[in-house]
Design an enzyme around this catalytic site. Structure first.
Site, PDB file in Angstrom:
ATOM      1  N   GLU A 121      -5.875   3.940  14.198  1.00 21.96           N
ATOM      2  CA  GLU A 121      -6.004   2.582  13.900  1.00 21.96           C
ATOM      3  C   GLU A 121      -6.817   1.910  14.772  1.00 21.96           C
ATOM      4  O   GLU A 121      -6.748   2.145  16.056  1.00 21.96           O
ATOM      5  CB  GLU A 121      -4.296   2.060  13.960  1.00 21.96           C
ATOM      6  N   TRP A 131      27.094 -21.316 -15.044  1.00 24.50           N
ATOM      7  CA  TRP A 131      25.890 -20.788 -15.566  1.00 24.50           C
ATOM      8  C   TRP A 131      24.931 -20.485 -14.486  1.00 24.50           C
ATOM      9  O   TRP A 131      24.255 -21.706 -14.091  1.00 24.50           O
ATOM     10  CB  TRP A 131      25.280 -21.594 -16.635  1.00 24.50           C
ATOM     11  N   CYS A 184       3.597 -10.254   7.763  1.00 29.49           N
ATOM     12  CA  CYS A 184       4.436 -11.178   6.866  1.00 29.49           C
ATOM     13  C   CYS A 184       5.244 -11.894   7.994  1.00 29.49           C
ATOM     14  O   CYS A 184       5.494 -13.165   7.645  1.00 29.49           O
ATOM     15  CB  CYS A 184       5.520 -10.435   6.035  1.00 29.49           C
ATOM     16  N   ARG A 231       8.690  13.645   7.558  1.00 35.29           N
ATOM     17  CA  ARG A 231       9.864  13.728   7.366  1.00 35.29           C
ATOM     18  C   ARG A 231      10.075  15.024   6.391  1.00 35.29           C
ATOM     19  O   ARG A 231      10.976  16.014   6.359  1.00 35.29           O
ATOM     20  CB  ARG A 231      10.361  12.561   6.431  1.00 35.29           C
ATOM     21  N   ASP A 239      -2.859  -2.230   0.521  1.00 33.23           N
ATOM     22  CA  ASP A 239      -3.945  -3.395   0.161  1.00 33.23           C
ATOM     23  C   ASP A 239      -5.275  -2.961  -0.235  1.00 33.23           C
ATOM     24  O   ASP A 239      -6.125  -3.663  -0.807  1.00 33.23           O
ATOM     25  CB  ASP A 239      -4.159  -4.683   1.152  1.00 33.23           C
TER      26      ASP A 239
HETATM   27  C1  LIG Z   1       0.052 -13.927   7.137  1.00 32.47           C
HETATM   28  C2  LIG Z   1       0.444 -12.885   6.359  1.00 32.47           C
HETATM   29  C3  LIG Z   1       1.863 -13.051   5.504  1.00 32.47           C
HETATM   30  C4  LIG Z   1       2.230 -12.043   4.814  1.00 32.47           C
HETATM   31  N1  LIG Z   1       3.623 -12.002   4.048  1.00 32.47           N
HETATM   32  C5  LIG Z   1       4.023 -11.299   3.223  1.00 32.47           C
HETATM   33  C6  LIG Z   1       5.120 -11.171   2.510  1.00 32.47           C
HETATM   34  O1  LIG Z   1       5.986 -12.402   3.010  1.00 32.47           O
HETATM   35  N2  LIG Z   1       5.532 -10.289   1.675  1.00 32.47           N
HETATM   36  C7  LIG Z   1       4.767  -9.195   1.326  1.00 32.47           C
HETATM   37  O2  LIG Z   1       5.242  -8.467   0.686  1.00 32.47           O
HETATM   38  N3  LIG Z   1       3.456  -9.299   1.946  1.00 32.47           N
HETATM   39  C8  LIG Z   1       3.034  -9.956   2.704  1.00 32.47           C
HETATM   40  N4  LIG Z   1       1.780  -9.952   3.496  1.00 32.47           N
HETATM   41  C9  LIG Z   1       1.043  -8.908   2.932  1.00 32.47           C
HETATM   42  C10 LIG Z   1       1.179  -7.732   3.810  1.00 32.47           C
HETATM   43  O3  LIG Z   1       1.248  -7.903   5.219  1.00 32.47           O
HETATM   44  C11 LIG Z   1       0.045  -6.660   3.386  1.00 32.47           C
HETATM   45  O4  LIG Z   1       0.312  -6.436   2.052  1.00 32.47           O
HETATM   46  C12 LIG Z   1       0.480  -5.490   4.005  1.00 32.47           C
HETATM   47  O5  LIG Z   1       0.268  -5.410   5.442  1.00 32.47           O
HETATM   48  C13 LIG Z   1      -0.848  -4.276   3.677  1.00 32.47           C
HETATM   49  O6  LIG Z   1      -0.362  -3.051   4.331  1.00 32.47           O
HETATM   50  P1  LIG Z   1      -1.727  -2.154   4.539  1.00 32.47           P
HETATM   51  O7  LIG Z   1      -1.082  -1.020   5.355  1.00 32.47           O
HETATM   52  O8  LIG Z   1      -1.967  -2.117   3.189  1.00 32.47           O
HETATM   53  O9  LIG Z   1      -2.756  -3.008   5.067  1.00 32.47           O
HETATM   54  P2  LIG Z   1      -2.906  -3.616   6.591  1.00 32.47           P
HETATM   55  O10 LIG Z   1      -1.503  -4.230   6.854  1.00 32.47           O
HETATM   56  O11 LIG Z   1      -4.216  -4.554   6.458  1.00 32.47           O
HETATM   57  O12 LIG Z   1      -3.200  -2.622   7.505  1.00 32.47           O
HETATM   58  C14 LIG Z   1      -4.414  -1.883   7.448  1.00 32.47           C
HETATM   59  C15 LIG Z   1      -4.831  -1.308   9.043  1.00 32.47           C
HETATM   60  O13 LIG Z   1      -5.979  -0.487   8.731  1.00 32.47           O
HETATM   61  C16 LIG Z   1      -6.561  -0.651   9.918  1.00 32.47           C
HETATM   62  N5  LIG Z   1      -8.092  -0.074   9.608  1.00 32.47           N
HETATM   63  C17 LIG Z   1      -8.770  -0.688   8.517  1.00 32.47           C
HETATM   64  N6  LIG Z   1      -9.930   0.056   8.619  1.00 32.47           N
HETATM   65  C18 LIG Z   1      -9.984   0.924   9.742  1.00 32.47           C
HETATM   66  C19 LIG Z   1     -10.647   2.135  10.126  1.00 32.47           C
HETATM   67  N7  LIG Z   1     -11.969   2.220   9.424  1.00 32.47           N
HETATM   68  N8  LIG Z   1     -10.215   2.643  11.011  1.00 32.47           N
HETATM   69  C20 LIG Z   1      -9.032   2.641  11.900  1.00 32.47           C
HETATM   70  N9  LIG Z   1      -8.260   1.512  11.207  1.00 32.47           N
HETATM   71  C21 LIG Z   1      -8.865   0.928  10.184  1.00 32.47           C
HETATM   72  C22 LIG Z   1      -6.793  -2.207  10.146  1.00 32.47           C
HETATM   73  O14 LIG Z   1      -6.876  -2.528  11.462  1.00 32.47           O
HETATM   74  C23 LIG Z   1      -5.215  -2.352   9.783  1.00 32.47           C
HETATM   75  O15 LIG Z   1      -4.165  -2.399  11.065  1.00 32.47           O
HETATM   76  C24 LIG Z   1       1.498 -10.994   4.431  1.00 32.47           C
HETATM   77  C25 LIG Z   1       0.180 -10.812   5.051  1.00 32.47           C
HETATM   78  C26 LIG Z   1      -0.290 -11.673   5.815  1.00 32.47           C
HETATM   79  C27 LIG Z   1      -1.713 -11.541   6.330  1.00 32.47           C
END
Ligand SMILES: Cc1cc2nc3c(=O)[nH]c(=O)nc-3n(C[C@H](O)[C@H](O)[C@H](O)COP(=O)(O)OP(=O)(O)OC[C@H]3O[C@@H](n4cnc5c(N)ncnc54)[C@H](O)[C@@H]3O)c2cc1C
Length: 453
Positions: A37, A439, A47, A23, A288
């Site tokens: 990925e 309330w 989620c 953007r 995360d």
């Molecule tokens: C079942 C479930 C329910 C959830 N519900 C909620 C909710 O209701 N509300 C909320 O706020 N959060 C929720 N979460 C948490 C939320 O999904 C995560 O906090 C969020 O997805 C984090 O995003 P991220 O990009 O940091 O990590 P991720 O979503 O884990 O993405 C990281 C990505 O990096 C890729 N990766 C890792 N290492 C490498 C590598 N070396 N090379 C290439 N790719 C790589 C992985 O394959 C993955 O796709 C939930 C999680 C789960 C599992």
């Protein structure tokens, strides 16, 4: 010459950073954005997995906010099924393994790098954990595998291991699929992020929908025959089962960062400053995988939530393209739904406040989600925690029927702005019988803190 921003991780943190960077610098001839990925999906809602498993959402595609080709159309070179296996911060390159091309590896240079590798689910070293029928739910692919198993095999019984919100949401989904569910939790209450009294309400809600709840119980082994799980052996009793779902929490995926000598913080996530910059020049991190900062305890913390990942990704994307955005920290606001009950928390509970060194007082009230006489008014319990003396609101927890949970956002706003209970009590919140008693329950809890009784 074209600059290149490389992003590792194709979900919330990584792709928000990539989209934000695009953007700000729309011309791919000016800035190439290359994202890797290792899975097949990008920008998916983990989620939403419980609702897909529970068949409230019918198609896995509906959980994908942006597919790889949509990213490509928006000028991001998106490579799925590509794993980054090493980062060289001195040579400014990443090593990439093409998982589809028989293990071909290549080096890709970068000017800027965003690490958004997410978290890995805990998988304790328990006998039988790798058997068929034992499922994790971390990625969309995990969710699809679990749903396919349920659709194809129609399991009668399931055991969920772990009583955090993910375990609980999965328990609900399985109940909705008419599966008999047992939930095993090592601690004495489900949802250890709640105080004990509020956790007890969640336990009642689970038992109310027929979940066999085993609290204070540890899993010792999985009984396996013909490669398939048949029972979960706990220190209380053995639970025959057709299916096991693991919801034991996650730890940050920091292997790549650590090997590249990017600093890891005291809580185990990648250390960043408020601009999401890591200790390595020109390298940012989001989601995360990072350690963040708690605004109430004023200490580093790590809370894996999509809300944080998206905001941090935005900040990383802005700063990786020359901006000066800041991520302001977290207070651990989260909501969840367990069957008819909604559960919410923010800031510090009474136990956490004491552990953080606050002299805290708490007030708990029971009320209704709408005016008591209005159809479908349901019970709601609100607990507010404040600092004794100053009255500053430190946190809140809510358990109740439909309409309860999002009231936590009022409390979150109060905690964020360091408001006192008296200031919360004075808030001009809305009222009409279909939405709340006169309330609002949050105001009633603040009133109890201020007036006592
Ligand atoms: C079942 C479930 C329910 C959830 N519900 C909620 C909710 O209701 N509300 C909320 O706020 N959060 C929720 N979460 C948490 C939320 O999904 C995560 O906090 C969020 O997805 C984090 O995003 P991220 O990009 O940091 O990590 P991720 O979503 O884990 O993405 C990281 C990505 O990096 C890729 N990766 C890792 N290492 C490498 C590598 N070396 N090379 C290439 N790719 C790589 C992985 O394959 C993955 O796709 C939930 C999680 C789960 C599992």
């Amino acid at each position: 010459m074209t600059d290149r921003l490389v992003v590792v991780g194709g979900d919330a943190g990584g792709m928000t950073a990539a989209a934000q960077a695009r953007r700000r610098r729309p011309d791919p001839g000016d800035l190439a954005i290359v994202a890797f990925e290792r899975g097949e999906h990008t920008s998916y809602s983990a989620c939403g997995i419980p609702y897909y498993v529970g068949d409230l959402v019918h198609h896995a595609d509906d959980l994908v906010a942006r597919t790889p080709s949509e990213h490509r159309r928006r000028g991001i070179e998106m490579h799925t099924r590509h794993e980054v296996t090493a980062i060289d911060v001195d040579r400014r390159s990443v090593r990439v393994l093409d998982l589809e091309a028989g293990g071909a590896e290549r080096d890709v240079g970068f000017d800027g790098l965003v690490i958004a590798t997410g978290a890995v689910p805990l998988r304790p070293d328990i006998d039988g954990i790798d058997a068929t029928g034992v499922h994790g739910v971390q990625t969309l692919a995990d969710g699809i595998a679990l749903r396919e198993m349920i659709d194809a095999e129609r399991p009668r019984r399931a055991v969920v291991v772990g009583g955090g919100y993910i375990g609980l949401e999965l328990a609900e989904s399985l109940v909705q699929r008419e599966i008999e569910v047992a939930l095993v939790e090592k601690l004495a209450q489900p949802m250890s992020t709640l105080d004990e009294d509020m956790g007890a309400l969640v336990a009642d809600a689970l038992q109310g929908v027929g979940v066999d709840l085993l609290l204070g119980v540890g899993v010792e082994a999985f009984d396996v025959s013909d490669g398939r799980v048949r029972a979960v052996v706990t220190d209380a009793r053995t639970l025959p089962t057709d299916l096991v779902v693991l919801g034991l929490g996650v730890v940050p995926e920091v292997g790549l960062a650590r090997a590249a000598r990017v600093r890891i913080g005291e809580t185990g996530g990648v250390a960043t400053d408020a601009g999401m910059a890591t200790s390595a020049e020109g390298v940012w991190a989001a989601g995360d995988c990072v350690e963040t900062w708690h605004r109430v305890t004023r200490k580093p913390t790590r809370i894996a939530l999509g809300t944080h990942a998206n905001k941090q990704g935005r900040v990383a994307g802005i700063n990786a393209t020359g901006g000066a955005a800041r991520f302001p920290g977290v207070i651990g606001t989260a909501v969840s739904k367990i069957c008819a009950y909604e559960v919410a928390r923010t800031g510090l509970g009474a136990r956490e406040a004491a552990a953080a060194g606050f002299d805290a007082v708490a007030a708990t009230i029971e009320s209704t989600t709408r005016a008591g006489y209005y159809p479908d008014a349901g019970p709601i319990t609100v607990k507010l925690v404040a600092e004794r003396g100053s009255g500053r609101v430190l946190g809140g927890q809510i358990v109740g029927r439909e309409g309860a949970a999002k009231r936590i956002d009022i409390v979150a706003t109060a905690v964020w702005n360091e408001m006192t209970a008296e200031e919360v009590l004075g808030l001009d919140l809305s009222y009409a019988p279909p939405f709340s008693p006169l309330w609002d329950p949050v105001l009633s809890a603040a009133r109890k803190l201020v007036d006592g009784g």
